[in-house]
Design a protein around this motif. Structure first.
Motif, PDB file in Angstrom:
ATOM      1  N   ALA A 160     -14.199 -28.694  24.933  1.00  0.00           N
ATOM      2  CA  ALA A 160     -15.180 -27.610  24.938  1.00  0.00           C
ATOM      3  C   ALA A 160     -16.613 -28.157  24.920  1.00  0.00           C
ATOM      4  N   LEU A 161     -16.865 -29.164  24.096  1.00  0.00           N
ATOM      5  CA  LEU A 161     -18.210 -29.736  24.022  1.00  0.00           C
ATOM      6  C   LEU A 161     -18.566 -30.502  25.297  1.00  0.00           C
ATOM      7  N   ASN A 162     -17.597 -31.216  25.868  1.00  0.00           N
ATOM      8  CA  ASN A 162     -17.836 -31.919  27.134  1.00  0.00           C
ATOM      9  C   ASN A 162     -18.231 -30.922  28.220  1.00  0.00           C
ATOM     10  N   ALA A 163     -17.551 -29.785  28.269  1.00  0.00           N
ATOM     11  CA  ALA A 163     -17.853 -28.756  29.268  1.00  0.00           C
ATOM     12  C   ALA A 163     -19.216 -28.111  28.989  1.00  0.00           C
ATOM     13  N   LYS A 164     -19.501 -27.815  27.725  1.00  0.00           N
ATOM     14  CA  LYS A 164     -20.759 -27.152  27.358  1.00  0.00           C
ATOM     15  C   LYS A 164     -21.960 -28.007  27.737  1.00  0.00           C
ATOM     16  N   PHE A 165     -21.888 -29.306  27.451  1.00  0.00           N
ATOM     17  CA  PHE A 165     -23.042 -30.179  27.671  1.00  0.00           C
ATOM     18  C   PHE A 165     -22.970 -30.952  28.975  1.00  0.00           C
ATOM     19  N   ASP A 166     -21.899 -30.753  29.744  1.00  0.00           N
ATOM     20  CA  ASP A 166     -21.729 -31.449  31.016  1.00  0.00           C
ATOM     21  C   ASP A 166     -21.991 -32.940  30.856  1.00  0.00           C
ATOM     22  N   TRP A 169     -29.398 -28.547  18.763  1.00  0.00           N
ATOM     23  CA  TRP A 169     -28.482 -27.419  18.909  1.00  0.00           C
ATOM     24  C   TRP A 169     -27.464 -27.459  17.767  1.00  0.00           C
ATOM     25  N   ILE A 177     -24.355 -24.998  15.515  1.00  0.00           N
ATOM     26  CA  ILE A 177     -23.587 -23.784  15.228  1.00  0.00           C
ATOM     27  C   ILE A 177     -23.010 -23.955  13.826  1.00  0.00           C
TER      28      ILE A 177
END
Length: 178
Positions: A129-135, A159, A161
Motif C-alpha cells: 500500500a505504501l509503495n503504491a501511495k508514494f510510487d 505526511w 496518519i
C-alpha cells in the motif's frame, strides 16, 4: 533543534548538488554519516565545548579522522562550517542529505508504530500500500508502543496518519469537552 535543521539545509543542498553532479551520492552519504558520528560523540561534544580547546585543535581532530582527505569539496564544507561555528549542524546535514538521496533514488523511509508487533501478512499489505501511495520503494521501520492501545501510526516525512485507539479516544474526549 529546528534552528539547526534550518542552518543545515543550505549545506545539505549544496553537498547534494555536488555529489549528484559528480555521481558520488554513496561516497558523500558515508562521509556525512561518519562526520555526524564524530559530532554526536559525547567526548567530542565535550572537547568542542571546552573553552581551552583552540579552533586549530578542533580542526586538527576532524582532519585526523578524515586522514588527509583529498576531497576539495569536503575540505571546503568543513572549513565553512568550522569558521561559522556550525559543526553541530553536521548531524542534520547528514539527515537532510539522506532524505534527498532517498528521494533521488525513488526510495522513501517510513516509520510504522503499532501497539503490537505486525505480522508478516500485515507487513506485506502495508508495504504494498505504501509503495503504491508514494510510487517508490518504501523502507519501513517498525516500532512498538503499547500506549497506543490498538491501531497504528504511519509517518513518512511530513505526511502522517494516526489511526491509533489512543488518538481516537483523545479526539472523543476533546469533542465531549466542547
Amino acid at each position: 533543534m529546528a534552528e539547526l535543521m534550518t542552518i543545515a539545509r543550505p549545506y545539505a543542498e549544496a553537498i547534494f548538488a555536488v555529489a549528484k553532479e559528480e555521481s558520488k551520492l554513496d561516497a558523500w552519504s558515508e562521509t556525512l554519516t561518519n562526520l555526524s558520528a564524530i559530532v554526536s560523540d559525547e567526548a567530542m561534544q565535550a572537547f568542542m565545548a571546552n573553552p581551552e580547546a583552540s579552533d586549530e585543535q578542533i580542526s586538527d581532530v576532524f582532519k585526523a579522522v578524515l586522514k588527509g582527505s583529498q576531497d576539495k569539496e569536503l575540505d571546503n564544507l568543513l572549513s565553512v562550517m568550522f569558521e561559522n561555528k556550525r559543526l553541530q549542524a553536521l548531524t542534520f546535514v547528514s539527515e537532510l542529505f539522506e532524505n534527498m538521496k532517498a528521494e533521488e533514488e525513488k526510495k522513501v523511509r517510513a516509520t510504522v508504530i503499532s501497539a503490537r508487533a505486525a505480522t508478516v501478512e500485515q507487513k506485506k499489505k502495508l508495504s504494498a500500500a505504501l509503495n503504491a501511495k508514494f510510487d517508490a520503494e518504501v523502507e519501513i521501520n517498525y516500532e512498538e508502543d503499547s500506549s497506543l492501545i490498538a491501531g497504528i501510526k504511519i509517518i513518512v516525512g511530513d505526511w502522517a496518519i494516526d489511526g491509533s485507539a489512543l488518538s481516537q479516544l483523545n479526539k472523543l474526549g476533546a469533542a465531549i469537552a466542547q
